[in-house]
Write a protein that holds these residues in place. Structure first.
Motif, short mmCIF file in Angstrom:
data_model
loop_
_atom_site.label_atom_id
_atom_site.label_comp_id
_atom_site.label_asym_id
_atom_site.label_seq_id
_atom_site.Cartn_x
_atom_site.Cartn_y
_atom_site.Cartn_z
N LEU A 62 0.83 -1.20 0.00
CA LEU A 62 0.00 0.00 0.00
C LEU A 62 0.87 1.26 0.00
O LEU A 62 0.45 2.32 0.45
CB LEU A 62 -0.92 -0.01 1.22
N SER A 63 2.07 1.11 -0.50
CA SER A 63 2.99 2.24 -0.56
C SER A 63 2.37 3.38 -1.36
O SER A 63 1.81 3.17 -2.44
CB SER A 63 4.31 1.80 -1.19
N ARG A 64 2.42 4.59 -0.81
CA ARG A 64 1.89 5.80 -1.43
C ARG A 64 0.38 5.77 -1.61
O ARG A 64 -0.19 6.60 -2.32
CB ARG A 64 2.59 6.08 -2.77
N ALA A 65 -0.29 4.81 -1.01
CA ALA A 65 -1.75 4.74 -1.11
C ALA A 65 -2.40 5.79 -0.20
O ALA A 65 -1.83 6.18 0.81
CB ALA A 65 -2.24 3.35 -0.72
N SER A 66 -3.60 6.23 -0.58
CA SER A 66 -4.36 7.17 0.25
C SER A 66 -5.44 6.40 0.99
O SER A 66 -6.32 5.79 0.39
CB SER A 66 -4.99 8.26 -0.61
N LEU A 67 -5.36 6.44 2.33
CA LEU A 67 -6.35 5.80 3.18
C LEU A 67 -6.92 6.82 4.16
O LEU A 67 -7.36 6.47 5.25
CB LEU A 67 -5.71 4.63 3.92
N THR A 68 -6.96 8.07 3.73
CA THR A 68 -7.45 9.14 4.59
C THR A 68 -8.89 8.88 5.01
O THR A 68 -9.76 8.65 4.18
CB THR A 68 -7.39 10.49 3.84
N GLY A 69 -9.11 8.86 6.32
CA GLY A 69 -10.45 8.67 6.85
C GLY A 69 -11.02 7.28 6.67
O GLY A 69 -12.21 7.06 6.91
#
Length: 271
Positions: A62-69
């Motif tokens: 999940l490198s550089r993945a966005s999991l915001t919120g």
């Protein structure tokens, strides 16, 4: 596989998506609870606000993945690569993050209550105002991490590496920091009340305004430490080394001083 195909299969009750390649996939806000994405490649994926509760992300990239919120409560993420991931405001309560690579990840305001972070790589991670109460950080590497305002109260910090960490304004109530090397760190306004700081190296550390009430500082190295306006009520300073320490406007009411005498706040003298 693309996002549309994954969502169609998920809607048909398929949960096993091990080893799929979903680089840069757009899954913002998707409901993927209990999905198994172990060994999958989601590098650069957008999973912000997604529901991944109780998901399996074992050895997932999940490198550089966005999991915001995102909701990641109860998720299994051990040995996963989350370096540079955006996990701001993510719910990771109770998650298994043991041995994960979270270097340079952004976990600002994330909920890590009760999470397992044993052996995790958190070097240079941003954890500002994160809730990490009751978490397991045994052997975690926090070198250069930003823990400004984070709450680590009652967490297991045994064998963790705190080199160059920023703990300004953090809460560390009732933690065990016995024999830790915290020399030279900025610990201004930290709440370390009721903590075990026995034999801890705090040489040249800044503890301005810190709350050390009822903490054990037996044998601690406080040489040239800045304790200005710190709260040391009923703290145990037996055998502590305080040469050159700045003790101005410091509250030592009822504290046990290095020589074993109790400080009397009424007379500003030791009994």
């Amino acid at each position: 596989m693309d996002a549309e195909e994954l969502l169609e299969k998920y809607a048909e009750d398929e949960r096993n998506f091990q080893k799929v390649k979903l680089n840069g996939v757009e899954l913002k806000g998707a409901d993927l609870s209990e999905i198994d994405l172990s060994y999958a490649d989601l590098t650069g994926a957008d999973l912000s606000e997604a529901n991944l509760s109780k998901a399996k992300l074992i050895s997932t990239s999940l490198s550089r993945a966005s999991l915001t919120g995102a909701n990641l409560s109860g998720v299994e993420i051990n040995s996963t690569n989350l370096s540079l991931a955006d996990l701001r405001d993510a719910d990771l309560s109770g998650a298994n993050l043991s041995s994960c690579n979270l270097s340079n990840a952004n976990l600002d305001r994330a909920n890590l209550t009760g999470a397992n972070l044993s052996g995790a790589n958190l070097t240079r991670a941003a954890l500002s105002e994160a809730k990490i109460t009751g978490a397991n950080l045994y052997g975690a590497n926090l070198t250069g991490a930003d823990l400004t305002g984070a709450d680590l109260s009652r967490s297991n910090l045994s064998a963790a590496n705190f080199q160059d960490v920023n703990l300004q304004g953090a809460k560390l109530k009732a933690v065990n920091l016995n024999k830790f090397n915290l020399s030279g760190l900025n610990l201004d306004n930290v709440d370390i009340s009721g903590a075990d700081l026995g034999d801890t190296n705090l040489k040249k550390s800044s503890l301005q305004g810190a709350n050390l009430e009822r903490s054990s500082l037996q044998g601690a190295n406080l040489i040239k430490a800045n304790l200005r306006k710190a709260n040391l009520k009923r703290a145990d300073l037996t055998d502590a080394r305080t040469y050159g320490a700045i003790i101005k406007e410091t509250d030592l009411s009822g504290a046990i001083m290095p020589d074993g005498e109790i400080f009397n706040s009424d007379t500003s003298k030791k009994d």
